[in-house]
Design a protein around this motif. Structure first.
Motif: not given
Length: 398
Positions: A25-52
C-alpha cells in the motif's frame, strides 16, 4: 508450518519478505506522489482528477482487504495471496499504459483491489506461525521494514520521474509486483493447513465481520489503531502544501522531513519489538495512543500560534511515529482474540485503517483554507479518537 519449522537463518528472510508484502500500500501511493503534476499535464487532466486516483486507491485497498481475509481463512493464505498479487501487477501495467485520466483512475482502483491481498495476508501468516506475543514482536519488526517504503519511495519516485517520466514510476511498480509474485511463489509455503481452516460456508465466514463490529474490545482496538493511521493520512495529504507552498521548503527539504518521520516509525517499532515481551502489547499500545495525543495537542497549539514551525515539526513527528507501534500491537491483540478468524480480523483492521485514512484525507482537503489549522484540527480529532478507542478497549477487556 509452525515456529519450529523456521530455522533462525531463514527467519530473517521470512520477516523481511512479509514486511515487504505489507508495504504494498505505502509503496504504491508514495512512489508516484512526486509524479502527480507530471501525470496531470501528461494526461491533460486537472490536479483534482489526478488526486482522485489516491482516493480511489484507498477505497479499493480497503475493499480488497475485506474480501481476502475470510477467503484465506477458508481456502488458505498462499493461493489467495498469489491471485491478489497477479491482479496488482496486471493493473499496474494498465496504469503505466493509460492514455486518459479516467483509465488511470479505474486501473488504480483495480490495482488497489489486488494489492490489499499481500498487505493483509502477510499479517495473518505471522499469526499462523507464531504465538500471540511473539507474533506482535514480529509484526513490529515487519513494520520497521514497511517504514522503509515511505522513506525511500518519494526519493526513488523523483529519480524515476527525471529519468523515465511519470510512466517510469508505474513501470517500477509493475516490476515490484512481478518480483513479489515470483518470491511468494518460490519462498512462501502455505501456513494454514487444511485441517485448521474454517469450515463455515463463505457467507458465514463474512458474517464474522458483524461479530467483530459489535465486540467493544475489537472496536476499541480498531479505533485506537485506525484513528492513529488516519492522523498520518491527514499529514500526508496536507503537508506538501503546508511545507512547500506555505513555508517555502524545497521539494528535497520536504522529502527529508518526510523521511525523518518514517525514521520515527522505524524507531518506535524497534523499541516495541524490544519491550513488548516484558510490558505486554496492551501497555505498549497505551504509550502509543497517549504520546500520539500529546503530539497532536502540541501541533494544534503550535499551528494556532503563528505557525511555530519547530513545535509543529516535533508534534507531527510524535503523531506519525506512533502509527506503526499502535498498528502492530492493536492488530496483534485483535488476531489473538479471534485465532480461528485471524485473516478476517487482520482484514477488518487493515480496512478500517485505510477507510479512516481516506476520511481524514478528505476532511483535510474539504476544510483547506490556506493555513496549517485544518491539518492540526483533523490530526487532533483523530488522535483523541485513537486515545478514546484505547480506553474503550481497556475498559471492555477488564
Amino acid at each position: 508450518m509452525t515456529h519450529s519449522a523456521i530455522d533462525p537463518a531463514r527467519e530473517g528472510r521470512f520477516i523481511l519478505l512479509l514486511g515487504a508484502l505489507v508495504a504494498f500500500g505505502p509503496l504504491a501511493i508514495d512512489l508516484y506522489l512526486p509524479a502527480l503534476p507530471a501525470i496531470a499535464s501528461g494526461l491533460a487532466a486537472s490536479a483534482e482528477a489526478v488526486q482522485l486516483s489516491i482516493t480511489v486507491f484507498l477505497a479499493g485497498f480497503s475493499l480488497g482487504m475485506l474480501f481476502y481475509g475470510p477467503l484465506s481463512d477458508r481456502y488458505g493464505r498462499r493461493t489467495v495471496m498469489l491471485s491478489g498479487i497477479a491482479l496488482f501487477a496486471a493493473a499496474s501495467l494498465a496504469c503505466m499504459l493509460a492514455t486518459a485520466v479516467e483509465q488511470l483512475i479505474v486501473a488504480r482502483f483495480v490495482q488497489a483491489l489486488g494489492g490489499g491481498a499481500a498487505s493483509v495476508l502477510a499479517r495473518a501468516v505471522v499469526r499462523d506461525v507464531y504465538t500471540p506475543t511473539e507474533a506482535i514482536r514480529k509484526l513490529s519488526l515487519m513494520a520497521m521494514v514497511t517504514a522503509i517504503a515511505p522513506l525511500l519511495a518519494p526519493l526513488l519516485g523523483s529519480l524515476l520521474l527525471v529519468q523515465f517520466g511519470w510512466r517510469g514510476t508505474f513501470a517500477a511498480v509493475v516490476l515490484w509486483g512481478v518480483l513479489s509474485l515470483l518470491v511468494v511463489w518460490f519462498q512462501l509455503p502455505e501456513t494454514l493447513p487444511a485441517g485448521q481452516r474454517g469450515q463455515l460456508p463463505l457467507s458465514r465466514a463474512f458474517a464474522i465481520y458483524g461479530s467483530l463490529l459489535v465486540d467493544p474490545v475489537a472496536l476499541g482496538l480498531m479505533l485506537a489503531g485506525g484513528m492513529s493511521f488516519a492522523a498520518m493520512f491527514a499529514y500526508i495529504t496536507a503537508s506538501p502544501f503546508y511545507f512547500i507552498e506555505l513555508h517555502g521548503f524545497s521539494p528535497f527539504a520536504y522529502g527529508l522531513l518526510f523521511a525523518s518521520n518514517a525514521v520515527g516509525i522505524f524507531a518506535a517499532n524497534y523499541v516495541n519489538s524490544r519491550l513488548v515481551k516484558a510490558q505486554g502489547p496492551a501497555v505498549m499500545a497505551g504509550f502509543g495512543s497517549g504520546l500520539g495525543f500529546l503530539g497532536a495537542l502540541l501541533l494544534w497549539v503550535a499551528a494556532g500560534v503563528n505557525d511555530a514551525l519547530p513545535a509543529v515539526i516535533v508534534g507531527l513527528f510524535m503523531v506519525v511515529s506512533m502509527t506503526g507501534l499502535l498498528g502492530a500491537n492493536c492488530v496483534g491483540l485483535l488476531m489473538a482474540r479471534y485465532p480461528q478468524n485471524a485473516g478476517a480480523a487482520a482484514a477488518l483492521f487493515g480496512a478500517s485503517q485505510f477507510g479512516l485514512g481516506m476520511l481524514a484525507s478528505a476532511a483535510v482537503s474539504y476544510t483547506h483554507d490556506g493555513s496549517g489549522r485544518p491539518m492540526a484540527w483533523v490530526i487532533l480529532v483523530t488522535a483523541a479518537a485513537s486515545l478514546a478507542g484505547y480506553l474503550l478497549f481497556r475498559r471492555a477487556a477488564r
